[in-house]
Design a protein around this motif. Structure first.
Motif, PDB file in Angstrom:
ATOM      1  N   PHE A 268       0.806  -1.213   0.000  1.00  9.08           N
ATOM      2  CA  PHE A 268       0.000   0.000   0.000  1.00  9.08           C
ATOM      3  C   PHE A 268       0.844   1.269   0.000  1.00  9.08           C
ATOM      4  O   PHE A 268       0.322   2.374  -0.156  1.00  9.08           O
ATOM      5  CB  PHE A 268      -0.961   0.019   1.195  1.00  9.08           C
ATOM      6  CG  PHE A 268      -0.283  -0.021   2.533  1.00  9.08           C
ATOM      7  CD1 PHE A 268       0.209   1.133   3.124  1.00  9.08           C
ATOM      8  CD2 PHE A 268      -0.132  -1.229   3.218  1.00  9.08           C
ATOM      9  CE1 PHE A 268       0.809   1.095   4.350  1.00  9.08           C
ATOM     10  CE2 PHE A 268       0.479  -1.265   4.447  1.00  9.08           C
ATOM     11  CZ  PHE A 268       0.963  -0.099   5.029  1.00  9.08           C
TER      12      PHE A 268
ATOM     13  N   PRO B  26       3.560   4.043  -1.529  1.00  9.38           N
ATOM     14  CA  PRO B  26       4.028   4.470  -2.854  1.00  9.38           C
ATOM     15  C   PRO B  26       5.440   3.958  -3.106  1.00  9.38           C
ATOM     16  O   PRO B  26       6.062   3.317  -2.254  1.00  9.38           O
ATOM     17  CB  PRO B  26       3.997   5.990  -2.755  1.00  9.38           C
ATOM     18  CG  PRO B  26       3.208   6.309  -1.546  1.00  9.38           C
ATOM     19  CD  PRO B  26       3.332   5.147  -0.620  1.00  9.38           C
TER      20      PRO B  26
ATOM     21  N   LYS C  21      -3.012   4.212  -0.972  1.00 12.22           N
ATOM     22  CA  LYS C  21      -3.860   3.401  -1.858  1.00 12.22           C
ATOM     23  C   LYS C  21      -4.971   2.691  -1.086  1.00 12.22           C
ATOM     24  O   LYS C  21      -6.113   2.617  -1.533  1.00 12.22           O
ATOM     25  CB  LYS C  21      -3.002   2.351  -2.574  1.00 12.22           C
ATOM     26  CG  LYS C  21      -1.876   2.916  -3.412  1.00 12.22           C
ATOM     27  CD  LYS C  21      -0.999   1.784  -3.936  1.00 12.22           C
ATOM     28  CE  LYS C  21       0.229   2.338  -4.665  1.00 12.22           C
ATOM     29  NZ  LYS C  21       1.125   1.245  -5.111  1.00 12.22           N
ATOM     30  N   ASP C  22      -4.639   2.139   0.067  1.00 10.84           N
ATOM     31  CA  ASP C  22      -5.615   1.341   0.815  1.00 10.84           C
ATOM     32  C   ASP C  22      -6.490   2.182   1.743  1.00 10.84           C
ATOM     33  O   ASP C  22      -7.224   1.650   2.567  1.00 10.84           O
ATOM     34  CB  ASP C  22      -4.906   0.269   1.632  1.00 10.84           C
ATOM     35  CG  ASP C  22      -3.984   0.876   2.689  1.00 10.84           C
ATOM     36  OD1 ASP C  22      -3.632   2.073   2.552  1.00 10.84           O
ATOM     37  OD2 ASP C  22      -3.632   0.165   3.650  1.00 10.84           O
TER      38      ASP C  22
ATOM     39  N   ASP D 221      -0.381   8.119  -4.745  1.00  9.74           N
ATOM     40  CA  ASP D 221      -0.394   6.786  -5.356  1.00  9.74           C
ATOM     41  C   ASP D 221       0.968   6.363  -5.883  1.00  9.74           C
ATOM     42  O   ASP D 221       1.350   5.201  -5.784  1.00  9.74           O
ATOM     43  CB  ASP D 221      -1.411   6.740  -6.502  1.00  9.74           C
ATOM     44  CG  ASP D 221      -2.827   6.988  -5.993  1.00  9.74           C
ATOM     45  OD1 ASP D 221      -3.093   6.631  -4.838  1.00  9.74           O
ATOM     46  OD2 ASP D 221      -3.632   7.555  -6.747  1.00  9.74           O
TER      47      ASP D 221
ATOM     48  N   LYS E  34      -3.793  12.934  -2.079  1.00 13.65           N
ATOM     49  CA  LYS E  34      -3.881  11.548  -2.537  1.00 13.65           C
ATOM     50  C   LYS E  34      -2.528  11.140  -3.122  1.00 13.65           C
ATOM     51  O   LYS E  34      -2.017  11.747  -4.062  1.00 13.65           O
ATOM     52  CB  LYS E  34      -4.987  11.404  -3.585  1.00 13.65           C
ATOM     53  CG  LYS E  34      -5.414   9.972  -3.810  1.00 13.65           C
ATOM     54  CD  LYS E  34      -6.662   9.898  -4.651  1.00 13.65           C
ATOM     55  CE  LYS E  34      -7.106   8.449  -4.797  1.00 13.65           C
ATOM     56  NZ  LYS E  34      -8.326   8.345  -5.643  1.00 13.65           N
TER      57      LYS E  34
END
Length: 1036
Positions: free
Chosen positions: A241, A243, A299-300, A279, A277
């Protein structure tokens, strides 16, 4: 009376919320309408809604319908209103934990308390970690079943989190000594943050500023430590999860990246938070650009924070980025961010410590290399020079031996030999010429300093001996003028001057001040001219440091006067004069004056010496005056003591001579009690009895005061029965109370009052007897009550060597209060009440005060005119805890006789009823009434309900004015008996012949088991009554 607006608003909100609860459609719940609820549940509901503490009421098993007050709402946070819902509907996530607790309370019918209990709750749109301190208490219906639970709770989540986070911050300080480099600092930081609930993971990037050939700078972020590298694996393994997390990041590639469209918002109960956010990669560039922390959403759906750490080490900037994971069960609020910022500050300190240690190591290495090069250089030079120098100086010894000793050349040859040895020494020891010169100068300065120190030590010892001799001579029998002359002579020998004089502030007939002492050496005055002293001129004033120090010293000492050029009549010429005041008790006694040639300087050290002499003369004179004054006072004290002894002897003889005939008068008056007199005759006898009591009290007071003044009075310390002493003391006044129709009451809790103690029982009895005598002397009607209680103390004293009683002694305070309804005292009288033989001192109160204070206690009084008085005092005792059969009491096994009895008390005096209830508190059923009607009504109701007699024992107050009521009540109680003569009746009456006759007449009339208990009522008398009833029942 006005209240703040916040209080009013809170009150209105609570009322509105209570209305919502009462107006809720409870018919839709299994509980039914609120009007049909059990009274106990209604009471609990009212208590819950009016409480300002968070409180919830769960009603009706097994569903447990929820009802709570306004203060409970913050615990729900964003949850909807759960009033009227079942426990499972309100708290589905915690139902499996809470339900067993509810069942436990219902089974045991006992409440419990939990502190900082952990729960995972859904209150704000996510599962959060929460802690509570709470208590569960059962609410019983009329039939005795548990029908509701009162839950009082307080959320302690923030307290637990703060404690946990503070422990992490403290761990940084413990690890600080282990830091030896920048790399170890980063690894120690990661180690501290590993296995941490609030920071699930951490990454540390160092920011490197590299210069390129074109002159521009390149930023590189290098991963130095993480919480994932504890297993020692060469290749780091990161969770999916996260980056992309490379070891080296070229920050120049993302320098102009725009993040504006990647922000999302999360709504929580208290606030809305903005997250970036994330990613692909960590936004390290954004942190460096703005200089602020960045919150990211992974991500999670989990969260993390990037924080910047910058510190300065010399002219270098140390930059690092700390990436912290966020606990999924906590909101990333301001307090969470404060904690993460404190962690960043601690990491910053660790990194700075590591960088400092690295630089220290580098400097040490450089210095070690320089020292090694220096040693090698000097060793090479010495070897190169030593060989030719040896060849040059080797024949020198032979030449010196050949040359005659008196030849001029011999001296030069010896000098060359010494220089050769010195040169050889300095070739072996690599010193520079500068170091050699410095050493020579240091040795010269050190020699001068040693000489000064030795000189000062000699001067100080000389001054010390002078001060001691001044003290000896002033305090001796010598004439003070001779002593002052000795001081002037010794001061002249120490202080360079022409003349020393000591002058008194007292004036003689001519108007001048008296010259106490004068010393001058006429033979040496001519030799001591101005050349012997430093003379002041304009150039000296501007350049001399001594003159500046003198001026500064004189500014701060107003009692010192220095005049450099003044005409003195005593020596008939101009002189430089130094004058220092001599003070006794802040008053000017005189001066010490020293003279030198005109314009001579005075050093600060010389002035300080004169100050020392002045202060010592002042102290010595003061001490001599005190000795003289003490000797006069000692003579006066002996005379006063002799006079006091004579006074005491006269008073003692007079008191004894008066007490003998007075005792006969009191005895004759007591015989008149059973005689028949007219009303006027009775009044005259009462007046004579009252007057004789007052005179006897005064005589006893005089004798006690004489005893108290005697130096031999000592309190003894021995074991005794405390309750027995109080009962015996108060019993001595029972007859007097009965004759005056005064209620005498002993109020104490026999369970809390220690039975066996150590103290002086005779002195305690004396104090209590004096206070009681005082109360009886000035109380004509009403009551006198003694209240006894035990005050706790922290000090415990153990006697290990005393094996007689197998005991431990613990020091405690007795608090004894005596309240009467007598004439009282005016506030003006209270000011003199404790004075011996004063008109206001009643019944030896000064004697009582002295005994109490000797024991270590204190005594006070409160009084109002025509309303009575209250005396109270404390008395120190040592509690005696013993298992010895010698101290067993006959009362220890009486509980089985009275424990199951039903007892009735009818008495008009409230304090009598309260005292008896306290004595009988272990009895299961005791009723006390002030009227006969109430008691008869209660007895009838009890018989109607249970079909048995209401009482086994009845205590009834019997007075002159209630004979008819007593007889009516006794007959009614007898009529209510199921089995005849089972009720034992005990009449409470005064200790007087009239009261005794009245009670015996009633015993004959009522029949059955009946007896008399005389006031004052004590535990011993009650026990005897119960034993008498027990023996009567066994017999019949």
């Amino acid at each position: 009376m006005s209240f703040s607006s916040s209080y009013s608003n809170e009150y209105i909100e609570n009322e509105n919320f209570a209305n919502i609860v009462y107006n809720y459609n409870w018919s839709s719940t299994p509980l039914g309408p609120i009007e049909s609820w059990d009274p106990a549940i209604k009471t609990a509901t009212s208590l819950c809604l009016k409480s300002i503490f968070p409180m919830c009421l769960s009603i009706g098993p097994p569903h447990w319908i929820q009802l709570y007050n306004k203060a409970w709402e913050p615990i729900l946070k964003s949850k909807p209103c759960v009033i009227g819902m079942t426990l499972k509907e309100a708290w589905p996530e915690a139902y499996d934990i809470i339900m067993p607790l509810y069942d436990g309370v219902c089974t045991t019918k006992k409440g419990f308390f939990r502190n900082d209990d952990y729960y995972e709750l859904q209150r704000d749109g996510y599962t959060e970690e929460a802690y509570f301190s709470y208590t569960y208490s059962p609410v019983f219906k009329s039939d005795g079943t548990v029908w509701a639970l009162i839950v009082i709770a307080q959320e302690t989540t923030q307290k637990v989190l703060n404690s946990r986070r503070l422990k992490i911050l403290g761990e940084f300080g413990n690890k600080m000594p282990e830091i030896v480099s920048l790399k170890s600092a980063s690894h120690i930081t990661a180690k501290v943050l590993s296995n941490n609930i609030d920071i699930p993971y951490a990454l540390i990037y160092f920011i490197e500023h590299n210069k390129l050939k074109a002159g521009s700078k390149s930023l590189i972020a290098r991963l130095t430590a993480t919480t994932f590298d504890e297993d020692g694996n060469e290749k780091l393994q990161f969770p999916d999860f996260l980056p992309d997390t490379p070891e080296i990041i070229d920050l120049s590639k993302d320098a102009n990246k725009n993040y504006d469209d990647k922000y999302v918002k999360l709504n929580r109960h208290t606030a809305t938070y903005s997250f970036l956010k994330c990613d692909e990669s960590w936004p390290i560039n954004l942190v460096l650009k703005d200089g602020k922390h960045v919150k990211v959403l992974l991500k999670d759906g989990s969260q993390a924070v990037l924080l910047s750490a910058n510190s300065f080490c010399g002219d270098q900037v140390l930059s690092a980025i700390l990436i912290c994971g966020v606990n999924r069960l906590c909101t990333l609020d301001d307090k969470y961010m404060e904690f993460l910022q404190l962690v960043t500050n601690q990491m910053d300190t660790c990194l700075l410590q590591g960088k400092t240690r690295e630089e220290e190591k580098q400097r040490s290495k450089i210095l070690a290399d320089l020292n090694y090069q220096k040693v090698m250089f000097f060793q090479g030079i010495s070897h190169e020079l030593k060989t030719p120098l040896t060849l040059m100086l080797s024949p020198l010894e032979d030449v010196i031996n050949i040359c005659p000793q008196d030849a001029p050349i011999t001296l030069y040859l010896q000098t060359i030999r010494r220089l050769g040895k010195g040169a050889d020494d300095y070739l072996v020891k690599p010193f520079s010429s500068q170091e050699l010169i410095t050493r020579i100068r240091s040795n010269i300065n050190l020699s001068h300093i040693r000489q000064k120190v030795i000189f000062q030590q000699c001067k100080q010892e000389e001054i010390k001996q002078l001060l001691l001799s001044i003290s000896d001579k002033v305090t001796s029998k010598l004439c003070r003028d001779e002593t002052f002359l000795y001081v002037a002579k010794e001061l002249y020998n120490i202080l360079p001057c022409e003349r020393i004089s000591i002058i008194s502030n007292k004036q003689i007939a001519s108007g001048n001040n008296r010259m106490v002492a004068l010393y001058e050496d006429l033979e040496n005055i001519t030799a001591m001219n101005s050349d012997s002293f430093t003379v002041i001129d304009n150039d000296y004033k501007h350049k001399s440091e001594e003159f500046n120090n003198l001026q500064e010293f004189l500014k701060n000492n107003s009692e010192i006067d220095v005049i450099f050029d003044v005409y003195c009549e005593e020596i008939q010429k101009n002189a430089s004069m130094l004058s220092v005041e001599v003070r006794l008790n802040h008053d000017l006694w005189g001066w010490i004056k020293a003279y030198r040639p005109s314009n001579s300087i005075w050093l600060v050290s010389e002035i300080e010496l004169l100050q020392q002499i002045s202060n010592h003369i002042s102290l010595a004179i003061t001490y001599a005056n005190l000795l003289e004054e003490n000797s006069k006072k000692a003579i006066q004290m002996k005379a006063a003591e002799a006079a006091n002894n004579i006074k005491n002897q006269i008073l003692a003889n007079t008191s004894h001579e008066l007490r003998t005939p007075l005792g006969a008068i009191v005895g004759v008056l007591s015989s008149f009690e059973s005689a028949t007199f007219t009303t006027d005759q009775k009044d005259m006898v009462n007046i004579m009895s009252f007057a004789s009591d007052i005179v006897l009290i005064r005589i006893n007071e005089i004798l006690n005061a004489i005893k108290l003044e005697a130096p031999s009075i000592i309190l003894v310390n021995k074991p005794f029965n405390l309750l027995e002493l109080f009962e015996n003391t108060i019993e001595k006044f029972g007859k007097r109370a009965g004759d005056k129709n005064i209620e005498l009451i002993l109020n104490c809790d026999i369970d809390e009052l220690s039975r066996y103690v150590k103290s002086d029982p005779e002195r305690l009895d004396q104090v209590l007897s004096h206070l009681l005598s005082n109360s009886f002397a000035f109380t004509k009607r009403g009551e006198i009550m003694i209240t006894i209680s035990m005050q706790s103390q922290e000090f415990i004293n153990e006697y290990e060597d005393n094996q007689i009683y197998d005991q431990m002694l613990e020091k405690r305070n007795l608090l004894i209060e005596l309240h009467d309804t007598g004439v009282g005292m005016d506030s003006e009288y209270l000011q003199h009440i404790w004075e011996s033989f004063s008109q206001d001192n009643k019944s030896g109160l000064s004697f009582c005060k002295s005994l109490v204070e000797i024991n270590g206690g204190k005594i006070e009084v409160e009084s109002q005119l025509k309303k009575g008085s209250k005396f109270w005092f404390t008395w120190n005792v040592e509690l005696l805890s013993t298992t010895s059969p010698l101290l067993d009491s006959k009362f220890d096994n009486i509980n089985y006789i009275i424990n199951q009895k039903r007892i009735l008390i009818i008495h008009p005096i409230e304090n009598v009823r309260k005292t008896m209830l306290k004595y009988l508190k272990k009895v299961e059923k005791v009723d006390a009434f002030d009227t006969f009607d109430k008691s008869i009504s209660t007895a009838k109701k009890y018989k109607e309900l249970y079909g048995i007699s209401a009482y086994d024992i009845a205590f009834i107050g019997l007075y002159k004015n209630n004979e008819a009521e007593v007889m009516k009540a006794v007959l009614e109680l007898r009529r209510l008996e199921i089995n005849n003569n089972n009720l034992a009746i005990i009449f409470i009456t005064f200790q007087s012949s009239e009261g005794n006759q009245q009670a015996k007449k009633f015993i004959r009339k009522v029949g059955g088991m009946a007896s008399i208990i005389y006031t004052p009522i004590t535990w011993d008398k009650l026990i005897n009554q119960f034993l008498h009833i027990y023996q009567y029942n066994v017999k019949f």
